[in-house]
Scaffold this motif. Structure first.
Motif, PDB file in Angstrom:
ATOM      1  N   LEU A   1      67.490 -15.460  18.115  1.00  0.00           N
ATOM      2  CA  LEU A   1      67.339 -15.949  19.486  1.00  0.00           C
ATOM      3  C   LEU A   1      66.349 -17.110  19.564  1.00  0.00           C
ATOM      4  O   LEU A   1      65.402 -17.167  18.776  1.00  0.00           O
TER       5      LEU A   1
ATOM      6  N   VAL B   1      63.481 -17.547  24.718  1.00  0.00           N
ATOM      7  CA  VAL B   1      63.995 -16.254  25.202  1.00  0.00           C
ATOM      8  C   VAL B   1      63.035 -15.128  24.789  1.00  0.00           C
ATOM      9  O   VAL B   1      62.765 -14.198  25.574  1.00  0.00           O
ATOM     10  N   ILE B   2      62.516 -15.218  23.574  1.00  0.00           N
ATOM     11  CA  ILE B   2      61.588 -14.182  23.088  1.00  0.00           C
ATOM     12  C   ILE B   2      60.308 -14.190  23.930  1.00  0.00           C
ATOM     13  O   ILE B   2      59.838 -13.137  24.377  1.00  0.00           O
TER      14      ILE B   2
ATOM     15  N   GLU C   1      59.883 -15.332  26.982  1.00  0.00           N
ATOM     16  CA  GLU C   1      60.156 -14.899  28.362  1.00  0.00           C
ATOM     17  C   GLU C   1      60.393 -13.394  28.441  1.00  0.00           C
ATOM     18  O   GLU C   1      60.087 -12.765  29.448  1.00  0.00           O
ATOM     19  N   ARG C   2      60.936 -12.815  27.369  1.00  0.00           N
ATOM     20  CA  ARG C   2      61.099 -11.355  27.324  1.00  0.00           C
ATOM     21  C   ARG C   2      59.722 -10.679  27.341  1.00  0.00           C
ATOM     22  O   ARG C   2      59.507  -9.691  28.046  1.00  0.00           O
TER      23      ARG C   2
ATOM     24  N   ASP D   1      57.848 -11.600  30.562  1.00  0.00           N
ATOM     25  CA  ASP D   1      58.690 -11.097  31.652  1.00  0.00           C
ATOM     26  C   ASP D   1      58.737 -12.053  32.850  1.00  0.00           C
ATOM     27  O   ASP D   1      58.708 -11.611  34.001  1.00  0.00           O
ATOM     28  N   ARG D   2      58.797 -13.318  32.571  1.00  0.00           N
ATOM     29  CA  ARG D   2      59.006 -14.313  33.626  1.00  0.00           C
ATOM     30  C   ARG D   2      59.357 -15.635  32.941  1.00  0.00           C
ATOM     31  O   ARG D   2      59.079 -15.801  31.748  1.00  0.00           O
TER      32      ARG D   2
ATOM     33  N   THR E   1      64.087  -5.584  33.575  1.00  0.00           N
ATOM     34  CA  THR E   1      64.171  -6.783  34.410  1.00  0.00           C
ATOM     35  C   THR E   1      65.279  -7.703  33.897  1.00  0.00           C
ATOM     36  O   THR E   1      65.886  -7.442  32.847  1.00  0.00           O
TER      37      THR E   1
ATOM     38  N   HIS F   1      64.880 -10.512  32.524  1.00  0.00           N
ATOM     39  CA  HIS F   1      64.527 -11.067  31.205  1.00  0.00           C
ATOM     40  C   HIS F   1      64.728 -10.050  30.085  1.00  0.00           C
ATOM     41  O   HIS F   1      65.103 -10.425  28.968  1.00  0.00           O
ATOM     42  N   SER F   2      64.470  -8.773  30.384  1.00  0.00           N
ATOM     43  CA  SER F   2      64.687  -7.766  29.342  1.00  0.00           C
ATOM     44  C   SER F   2      66.181  -7.628  29.050  1.00  0.00           C
ATOM     45  O   SER F   2      66.596  -7.520  27.891  1.00  0.00           O
TER      46      SER F   2
ATOM     47  N   LYS G   1      68.525  -9.975  29.671  1.00  0.00           N
ATOM     48  CA  LYS G   1      69.005 -11.237  29.088  1.00  0.00           C
ATOM     49  C   LYS G   1      68.706 -11.264  27.576  1.00  0.00           C
ATOM     50  O   LYS G   1      69.564 -11.611  26.759  1.00  0.00           O
ATOM     51  N   TYR G   2      67.484 -10.866  27.235  1.00  0.00           N
ATOM     52  CA  TYR G   2      67.075 -10.847  25.826  1.00  0.00           C
ATOM     53  C   TYR G   2      67.982  -9.930  25.007  1.00  0.00           C
ATOM     54  O   TYR G   2      68.496 -10.308  23.949  1.00  0.00           O
ATOM     55  N   GLU G   3      68.197  -8.720  25.511  1.00  0.00           N
ATOM     56  CA  GLU G   3      68.998  -7.760  24.744  1.00  0.00           C
ATOM     57  C   GLU G   3      70.465  -8.182  24.675  1.00  0.00           C
ATOM     58  O   GLU G   3      71.123  -7.981  23.657  1.00  0.00           O
TER      59      GLU G   3
ATOM     60  N   SER H   1      66.832  -0.971  28.055  1.00  0.00           N
ATOM     61  CA  SER H   1      67.469  -2.296  28.182  1.00  0.00           C
ATOM     62  C   SER H   1      68.641  -2.424  27.218  1.00  0.00           C
ATOM     63  O   SER H   1      69.707  -2.953  27.568  1.00  0.00           O
TER      64      SER H   1
END
Lengths: 321, 266
Positions: A113, A117-118, A120-121, A124-125, B7, B9-10, B12-14, B105
């Protein structure tokens, strides 16, 4: 390198106020000892990996270098303090493990990834909506890596990513284990300089494991020195240096000429390529300096050399053991 | 700070993590459709016209079983074992992303993708094959069975990954089981009605057998008892839970694993 116009401690307090109830925040503010160890024993099965039998305390704002040879118990100490190793004894850490920011030796992320993305995960924003992460990314000069995959990052970039995420946690207590291991000399120095700059503006407490003593000298004010799973000594840099090396030390190249020239002075334990002489007072230092200068010998004066201190501390400790 | 939230983002990531790993899009989406079309083409020529709809329905429903097998079992065990080997869940946990949040998630996106893949399979099946159109109740019952099977497979895949914690052996075992389950479900060339007696006895223990032998009939509106399928599904779920819980117990006993932090205070 960009300059961070923000005091990390202030940021941490703002963050804590958003998420932590006031009594807990006040309790954190009142902490007088971040880590307090009276005694600590760590076992891996039947293997006794670490023994600390003398009191150690780390105060808020301390920068502690945890040093020693491979297998000395440095990582074991961190794991014990984090509750990740089975430890016995009388010790405490002011914060629960999940409130401590940790940079372990192994820090892997999914390789497929994009870094964005990592991040933001974890935060969490969106990065675009968080000024603190933006400033960290800028401080560590990491903008160009956000679209890359983790597997394509260089060793230094991987370490920077973890540093960004660790510092983003804004924890009052930070553990770092071999942050610069596996990096080339230039990258290692860059990462350490960034850390020195960061912690110069922060009053976070730092416990850092490293083999690179020259770089630690700029960063830490206390040392915990371990060997063979035992505590050799601990204390302030200057305090330990004075204890084992004296007020100042002069060092020159270890060769026949210099040995003969300095034969009137008793050499102390030093790396093989150096001759080192402890100066008991200013007069003796002036006399030695004069002699070396008179014979045009290059020399170096130190009052804070961690490597020299450890060599002499180890020699003293081994003679006692 | 611990983050237990599920959320955007969680998820989307997964989801990106699932799709980027290659195995799942291929084995869970492309492969079942390819198999359905290939087998229906190969078999279709020799089937009398009166039986075409029965045979095509049987092929579509049977091939649907591959989707949960590939996504929630093979895919999850493959990805999660690789993550455990690299200690990624532990690293995220140290950043405050709890294991609970990570696992939930993962499960949510697995079932979103499962729904999408099954929908795509049905769409292709209905558009290209002459299949029987079930009534809503029968359609829901068949798909409820697939979802419960997917839950059991997710738990089993998770347990295998958590037991082994190394990608290569965990993926090898999951792949071996994946093909075994497909054989027992009549997907790999021999239909369940043609199984030798010994193999039939073994196949009946597992819920895959009943997709072809029983739920094709449910799909076509026939009156059948689904109790044998329910019993085998309960047995399979119990087996999966056993693997899951023992994997946690094993790692708790042998070392302090992630999320098992121990605080010792004065």
């Amino acid at each position: 390198m960009s300059h961070l116009n923000i005091n990390a401690r202030q940021v941490m307090i703002v963050h804590e106020e958003q998420t932590t109830p006031a009594p807990i925040l006040q309790a954190i503010e009142r902490i007088t000892e971040m880590i307090n160890i009276d005694s600590l024993d760590v076992f891996y099965g039947r293997y006794h990996a670490l023994t600390i039998d003398r009191p150690i305390y780390v105060e808020p704002g301390d920068r502690v270098g945890i040093i020693g040879s491979n297998g000395a118990g440095k990582t074991t100490l961190i794991r014990a303090l984090l509750g990740q190793a089975q430890a016995r004894g009388n010790f405490s850490v002011a914060l629960p493990p999940h409130k401590i920011a940790v940079h372990m030796q192994q820090n892997e992320y999914t390789s497929v990834l994009p870094i964005k993305v990592i991040i933001e995960r974890i935060i969490d924003r969106p990065i675009a909506e968080d000024t603190f992460i933006q400033e960290l990314i800028s401080f560590f000069d990491f903008e160009k890596n956000l679209k890359k995959r983790y597997k394509t990052l260089s060793g230094g970039e991987k370490q920077r990513l973890t540093l960004i995420l660790v510092l983003y946690q804004r924890s009052p207590l930070v553990f770092m284990d071999e942050v610069t291991s596996g990096l080339d000399f230039v990258t290692r120095q860059q990462v350490m300089e960034l850390l020195v700059d960061w912690f110069a503006e922060s009053n976070q407490t730092l416990c850092i494991v490293s083999h690179y003593y020259t770089e630690l000298e700029k960063l830490v004010n206390k040392i915990i020195y371990l060997e063979d799973g035992q505590l050799v000594d601990w204390g302030g840099n200057q305090e330990l240096f004075r204890k084992y090396c004296g007020k100042t030390v002069l060092m020159c190249e270890n060769n026949v000429t210099n040995k003969a020239l300095m034969s009137g002075y008793k050499p102390m334990a030093a790396p093989d390529h150096l001759l080192a002489f402890s100066c008991k007072d200013a007069a003796e230092e002036a006399s030695m300096s004069s002699l070396l200068r008179h014979h045009d010998i290059d020399y170096r004066r130190t009052s804070n050399d961690i490597e020299l201190m450890t060599i002499n501390a180890k020699k003293y400790w081994e003679s006692k053991v | 700070m611990k983050n237990n939230k599920i959320t955007y983002h969680s998820l989307k990531y997964e989801m990106l993590n699932l799709l980027a790993n290659g195995y799942i899009p291929f084995f869970g989406i492309v492969f079942p459709i390819f198999m359905m079309l290939l087998i229906s083409y190969a078999v279709g020529k020799d089937v009398p016209a009166d039986f075409t709809q029965l045979v095509m329905t049987k092929i579509m429903v049977t091939m649907m079983m591959i989707v949960p097998l590939a996504i929630t079992f093979l895919g999850h065990s493959s990805i999660y074992s690789e993550e455990l080997e690299k200690q990624i869940p532990q690293r995220l946990d140290m950043f405050g992303v709890t294991l609970r949040s990570q696992l939930i998630s993962k499960m949510i996106v697995q079932f979103i993708l499962l729904t999408f893949a099954m929908g795509l399979n049905y769409a292709v099946g209905f558009m290209t094959l002459d299949v029987y159109t079930p009534n809503a109740g029968d359609f829901l019952l068949v798909n409820l069975y697939f979802y419960l099977l997917a839950v059991s497979l997710f738990i089993l895949g998770h347990g295998i990954a958590n037991w082994i914690r190394r990608h290569a052996p965990a993926f090898g075992l999951a792949m071996a089981l994946y093909f075994s389950f497909m054989v027992l479900g009549g997907v790999m060339g021999i239909e369940v009605d043609d199984f030798p007696p010994v193999m039939e006895s073994i196949a009946k223990i597992f819920p895959f057998y009943y997709v072809q032998s029983l739920f094709v009939k449910v799909w076509m509106g026939k009156e059948v008892s689904i109790m044998p399928a329910v019993q085998s599904l309960i047995f399979f779920l119990a087996l999966a839970l056993l693997v899951f819980f023992t994997s946690n117990l094993f790692h708790k006993r042998h070392r302090i694993g992630f999320g098992q932090r121990k605080e010792v205070t004065r």
